[in-house]
Each structure stands twice: as structure tokens, then as C-alpha cells.
Design a protein around this motif. Structure first.
Motif, short mmCIF file in Angstrom:
data_model
loop_
_atom_site.label_atom_id
_atom_site.label_comp_id
_atom_site.label_asym_id
_atom_site.label_seq_id
_atom_site.Cartn_x
_atom_site.Cartn_y
_atom_site.Cartn_z
N LEU A 194 -6.51 -3.76 7.68
CA LEU A 194 -5.45 -3.88 8.42
C LEU A 194 -3.89 -4.12 7.42
CD1 LEU A 194 -6.23 -5.71 11.12
CD2 LEU A 194 -5.37 -4.14 11.92
N VAL A 195 -4.00 -5.14 6.60
CA VAL A 195 -3.67 -5.28 5.86
C VAL A 195 -2.84 -4.42 4.54
CG1 VAL A 195 -2.10 -7.24 4.21
CG2 VAL A 195 -3.27 -7.42 6.04
N PHE A 196 -4.17 -4.37 3.83
CA PHE A 196 -3.42 -3.62 2.75
C PHE A 196 -2.80 -1.71 3.47
CE2 PHE A 196 -5.79 -6.16 -0.37
CZ PHE A 196 -5.52 -6.14 -1.18
N ASN A 197 -3.79 -0.96 3.93
CA ASN A 197 -3.70 0.17 5.05
C ASN A 197 -2.40 0.02 6.29
OD1 ASN A 197 -4.94 1.18 2.65
ND2 ASN A 197 -6.56 1.54 4.09
N GLY A 198 -3.01 -0.58 7.51
CA GLY A 198 -2.30 -0.70 8.40
C GLY A 198 -0.68 -1.52 8.12
N PHE A 199 -0.55 -2.91 8.00
CA PHE A 199 1.13 -3.48 8.05
C PHE A 199 1.39 -2.73 6.42
CE2 PHE A 199 -1.92 -6.21 10.89
CZ PHE A 199 -1.14 -5.63 12.14
N MET A 200 0.58 -2.57 5.53
CA MET A 200 1.37 -2.59 3.80
C MET A 200 1.69 -1.11 4.77
SD MET A 200 3.13 -4.05 1.52
CE MET A 200 1.93 -5.41 0.98
N GLY A 201 1.63 -0.67 4.69
CA GLY A 201 1.59 0.95 4.73
C GLY A 201 3.18 1.14 6.18
N ALA A 241 4.70 -1.69 6.29
CA ALA A 241 6.01 -2.51 5.74
C ALA A 241 7.07 -0.97 4.58
CB ALA A 241 5.85 -3.25 5.40
N LEU A 242 6.75 -0.37 3.80
CA LEU A 242 6.30 0.59 3.01
C LEU A 242 7.49 1.67 3.91
CD1 LEU A 242 3.98 0.51 0.09
CD2 LEU A 242 5.62 -0.83 0.13
N LEU A 243 6.71 1.60 4.81
CA LEU A 243 7.09 3.16 5.82
C LEU A 243 7.68 2.76 5.53
CD1 LEU A 243 7.01 6.40 6.36
CD2 LEU A 243 5.68 5.39 8.09
N ALA A 244 8.80 1.64 6.50
CA ALA A 244 10.08 1.27 7.25
C ALA A 244 11.45 0.95 6.11
CB ALA A 244 10.14 0.23 8.07
N GLY A 245 10.55 -0.05 4.95
CA GLY A 245 11.51 0.34 3.58
C GLY A 245 11.81 1.47 3.80
N GLY A 246 11.14 2.09 3.51
CA GLY A 246 11.17 3.59 2.53
C GLY A 246 12.44 4.38 3.34
N LEU A 247 11.60 4.44 4.58
CA LEU A 247 12.82 5.60 4.99
C LEU A 247 14.28 4.31 5.79
CD1 LEU A 247 10.82 5.87 9.04
CD2 LEU A 247 11.74 7.22 6.83
N ARG A 248 14.76 3.51 5.83
CA ARG A 248 15.60 2.55 5.89
C ARG A 248 16.70 2.52 3.95
NH1 ARG A 248 17.03 -2.26 9.11
NH2 ARG A 248 16.90 -1.13 10.76
N HIS A 249 15.55 2.31 3.14
CA HIS A 249 16.27 2.16 1.38
C HIS A 249 16.29 3.33 0.68
CE1 HIS A 249 18.05 -2.12 3.22
NE2 HIS A 249 16.48 -2.27 3.98
N ARG A 250 15.34 4.23 0.92
CA ARG A 250 15.18 5.39 0.21
C ARG A 250 13.68 4.82 -0.59
NH1 ARG A 250 17.22 10.16 0.65
NH2 ARG A 250 16.87 10.27 -1.59
N LEU A 307 3.89 6.18 -0.33
CA LEU A 307 3.68 5.53 -0.57
C LEU A 307 2.57 4.67 0.49
CD1 LEU A 307 4.45 3.33 -3.63
CD2 LEU A 307 2.77 4.99 -3.69
N GLY A 308 3.69 4.38 1.73
CA GLY A 308 3.76 3.79 3.12
C GLY A 308 2.33 5.09 3.47
N CYS A 309 2.95 6.27 3.44
CA CYS A 309 2.26 7.18 4.66
C CYS A 309 0.68 7.19 3.87
CB CYS A 309 2.98 8.59 4.09
SG CYS A 309 4.28 8.84 5.02
N VAL A 310 0.65 7.64 2.65
CA VAL A 310 -1.03 7.34 1.93
C VAL A 310 -1.72 5.90 2.77
CG1 VAL A 310 -2.31 6.85 -0.05
CG2 VAL A 310 0.10 8.48 0.14
N HIS A 311 -1.00 4.57 2.63
CA HIS A 311 -1.60 3.99 2.70
C HIS A 311 -2.50 4.20 4.34
CE1 HIS A 311 -2.31 0.68 -0.23
NE2 HIS A 311 -0.56 1.69 -0.61
N LEU A 312 -1.24 3.90 5.73
CA LEU A 312 -0.85 4.74 6.73
C LEU A 312 -2.48 5.52 7.08
CD1 LEU A 312 2.26 4.61 7.90
CD2 LEU A 312 0.38 2.65 8.89
N LEU A 313 -2.44 6.96 6.29
CA LEU A 313 -3.82 7.57 6.75
C LEU A 313 -5.21 6.97 6.22
CD1 LEU A 313 -2.21 10.69 4.62
CD2 LEU A 313 -2.45 9.84 7.12
N LEU A 314 -5.16 6.04 5.22
CA LEU A 314 -6.00 5.47 4.44
C LEU A 314 -6.84 4.89 6.19
CD1 LEU A 314 -5.72 4.35 0.96
CD2 LEU A 314 -7.61 6.14 2.26
#
Length: 376
Positions: A119-126, A128-137, A358-365
Motif C-alpha cells: 500500500l505504501v510503496f506502490n499505492g500511496f507513494m505512487g 504522491a509521486l503522480l500528484a506531485g509530478g502532475l502539478r510540479h513536473r 515513477l508514480g505510474c510505475v508504482h501504481l501499476l505494481l
């Protein structure tokens, strides 16, 4: 007098989740004679579990609110550590209570720890990385903090969740008494060393550059709440007790739902991990949206480390005291997912900046892990 009444009304308005938790716990305890026969009906099982899960989640959000206020006053990294320990302590206590209640559940602790990692490494971290990447590149963080967390998480997870499959002293994915005691002591010692490093010797590793500069200048974080530190501390304790007891009440409907619907046994561990981790993980995702990825890293990776480091010794103690069988070793497919997740996470946090890929990869996992719960 009017000020006292006003403060009391304000407390009632803000702390209604505590009253809800106490009322639900009282109803569950007094209603046992009526609840037990109703568990033979699918609708009753689902309704009871939904109510308990909903109340626990609402109260957990309130715990995070108080822990975050204390964390804000303490500053980093001590503040995030307090938030992590408040939630992880609740999770560990819930696992211990449910494990020691009702039917024997030898894999509950293993399933919960594995669910926390996924949940943490793949779900929530994914997320967080996706949301941060979309807003701040791209987002930066302190690379040394992530490395410090990972170098602790890797041996603890492998020794606790993989090694039991390969020991020869006992049959199956279990450990001998001596091996369990050694693993418990090692988990406590290594986590204590980490806490010393995080809060004393190398505090700067767990701060963003601007936070480290503020700490060096002895800048104090401004306080947002008018309530005292003592008030927030007391509320943390008051919320924690009914939540742990409510988790104990979850044992019966969880057993019933596994039997009645032939649900996967691992579903119980997933539900417990999701309930406890969701509130603080929302805070981590919000931090990423505000370009504070370091706080997200501290919260999320810290929760995995605390969960593994504290759950292992406690559930081993419960097993040794109660005589209940404890299965720690993962199934082959789960071991593959664990190793893949750890390797991917090491690659993710080997870079000084993150992005949405990176966020997308973790969400796929995470999607692969969730699929394997129901179809392995």
C-alpha cells in the motif's frame, strides 16, 4: 463562565468522532447476544463490518489531526516521527488484538505487514509521486533520507517475511522459538538505532534543504492551533483506546466474511492496513501537492519501517505467550511482488528528483498486488 461553556461546546463540535467511537464500541459490546446470530446472514456481516470500518476510519482521521498539530510544533523530523508512531502504534495494537481474538489467524500479521509495504510503496507513494509530478513536473527531496529508510526496510522485510520460508528448524514458513526471539530483539535494536540517527546524530538527512537551514537558525515553527500541547496529547490517548477495542470487535465479522463468502484470507490484513494508513497517507499526498516531497518521504517510508520494526516483535510476543501459531513467510507470488517492489523503490529513490513516470510505475505494481489478492 461563558468562555468555559464556549470552549466546551467547541470541543464537542470538533471531537464528535470520539463520541461516535465510544458509542459504537458500547453498542458492539452490549449487542453481542444479538450480533452473533445475525452473522449467518451476508447482509448483516457486510453491514457490521462497514460500520466498524467507517467508525475506525473517521476516528483515525481525528488522530492524525491531533498528531499533525503536535508534529507541526515539534518540527522535522521529530514531528513526522510522532505522526508515524501514533498511527503505526494503533495498527500494531489492532493486529495484536485481532490476532489473539476469535479463530486462530496465523497469517494475519504477515498479511498486514505485506499489505503495508504494498500500500505504501506502490499505492500511496505512487499517488504522491503522480500528484506531485502532475502539478510540479519534477520534485526534489533529501536523497540521504530515502536511502536511510530503504537500507533499514530491506533487511527487516526480507528477514521477517522471506527468510522463514527457508529455515530448516521448523516445517513450513515459520520460525523456531529461538529464531523468533532473535528476530524480535534484532528488530527492536535496529529500529532504536535508526531513531537515534534520525533524531539526534543526522537530523539533517530527514529535512528538505530549506528546513535544515531553518533548524540551523533555530527558527521555531509557528503554531496554528489555540489548544495546548497537553490537550492534543490527551486526545491522542483518548482516541487510541476505543479504536484498538473496536479493532478487536472486527475479528468476528472478518472471520465470518472469509468463511461465508470464501474471501481470501489476505483480505483481512489488507483491510486493516488500509484503514490505519489512509489518513496519514492523505497528509503525505497533500504534502507532495504542496511541493513538500520530503515530508511525504518521511511519512510514507517511516510508516513502513515503523510497521515492520514494531509489528514483528509484538506479534512474536503474542505468539509465544498465547501459544498461537505464527506464519511469517510469504507465498512465492508474494515474494516476487515484495522483491520487485523493493528493487523498484531503490531505483526510484536513487534519483535526486522524481516525476510522474515513477508514480505510474508504482501504481501499476499496486494493481498487480491487488489482483493477486483475489486471483493467485
Amino acid at each position: 463562565m461563558s468562555k468555559v461553556k464556549s470552549a466546551f461546546r467547541e470541543t464537542l463540535r470538533r471531537e464528535w468522532p470520539l463520541g461516535l467511537a465510544v458509542i459504537t464500541l458500547t453498542a458492539a459490546l452490549l449487542g453481542k447476544p444479538w450480533i452473533a446470530p445475525a452473522l449467518g446472514r451476508p447482509a448483516a456481516i457486510i453491514s457490521l463490518l462497514a460500520v466498524l470500518c467507517g467508525v475506525i476510519l473517521i476516528a483515525a482521521v481525528a488522530i492524525v489531526r491531533h498528531a499533525e498539530e503536535l508534529a507541526h510544533r515539534l518540527g522535522e523530523p521529530a514531528g513526522t516521527l510522532l505522526l508515524t508512531l501514533a498511527i503505526t502504534g494503533l495498527e500494531v495494537a489492532m493486529v495484536a488484538f485481532v490476532m489473539a481474538t476469535g479463530e486462530e489467524k496465523p497469517t494475519l500479521a504477515r498479511d498486514t505487514m505485506f499489505a503495508v509495504v504494498m500500500l505504501v510503496f506502490n499505492g500511496f507513494m505512487g499517488l504522491a509521486l503522480l500528484a506531485g509530478g502532475l502539478r510540479h513536473r519534477e520534485q526534489s527531496y533529501n536523497l540521504q533520507s530515502a536511502n536511510a529508510f530503504l537500507v533499514m526496510i530491506l533487511p527487516l522485510t526480507v528477514l521477517g517475511l522471506v527468510l522463514p520460508n527457508f529455515t530448516r528448524e521448523t516445517a513450513g514458513p515459520t520460525l523456531s522459538r529461538f529464531q523468533m526471539i532473535f528476530l524480535s530483539i534484532m528488530s527492536v535494536v535496529i529500529y532504536a538505532i535508526f531513531l537515534y540517527i534520525q533524531n539526534r546524530r543526522h537530523r539533517g538527512y530527514f529535512m528538505a534543504p530549506e528546513e535544515a537551514a531553518a533548524h540551523a537558525a533555530n527558527a521555531r515553527p509557528e503554531q496554528q492551533s489555540s489548544r495546548s500541547t497537553t490537550y492534543h496529547t490527551i486526545m491522542l490517548v483518548l482516541y487510541g483506546l476505543p479504536l484498538v477495542l473496536l479493532a478487536k470487535q472486527m475479528a468476528v465479522p472478518l472471520d465470518a466474511i472469509v468463511i461465508k463468502f470464501r474471501a481470501p484470507v489476505a483480505l483481512g490484513g489488507f483491510i486493516m492496513a488500509l484503514l490505519v494508513l489512509t489518513p496519514e497517507s492523505i497528509a503525505a499526498i497533500q504534502a507532495a501537492l504542496h511541493d513538500r516531497l520530503q515530508r511525504s518521504v518521511n511519512i510514507l517510508l517511516g510508516s513502513v519501517l515503523a510497521s515492520i520494526g514494531l509489528t514483528i516483535p509484538l506479534v512474536i510476543a503474542v505468539s509465544l505467550v498465547t501459544g498461537r501459531r505464527l506464519v511469517l513467510g510469504l507465498d512465492p507470488a508474494e515474494m516476487v511482488m515484495l522483491v520487485l517492489t523493493l528493487v523498484t523503490s531503490m531505483l526510484t529513490f536513487s534519483l535526486p528528483r522524481t516525476n510522474l513516470l515513477l508514480g505510474c510505475v508504482h501504481l501499476l505494481l499496486f494493481g498487480a498486488y491487488f489482483m493477486l489478492i483475489f486471483d493467485q
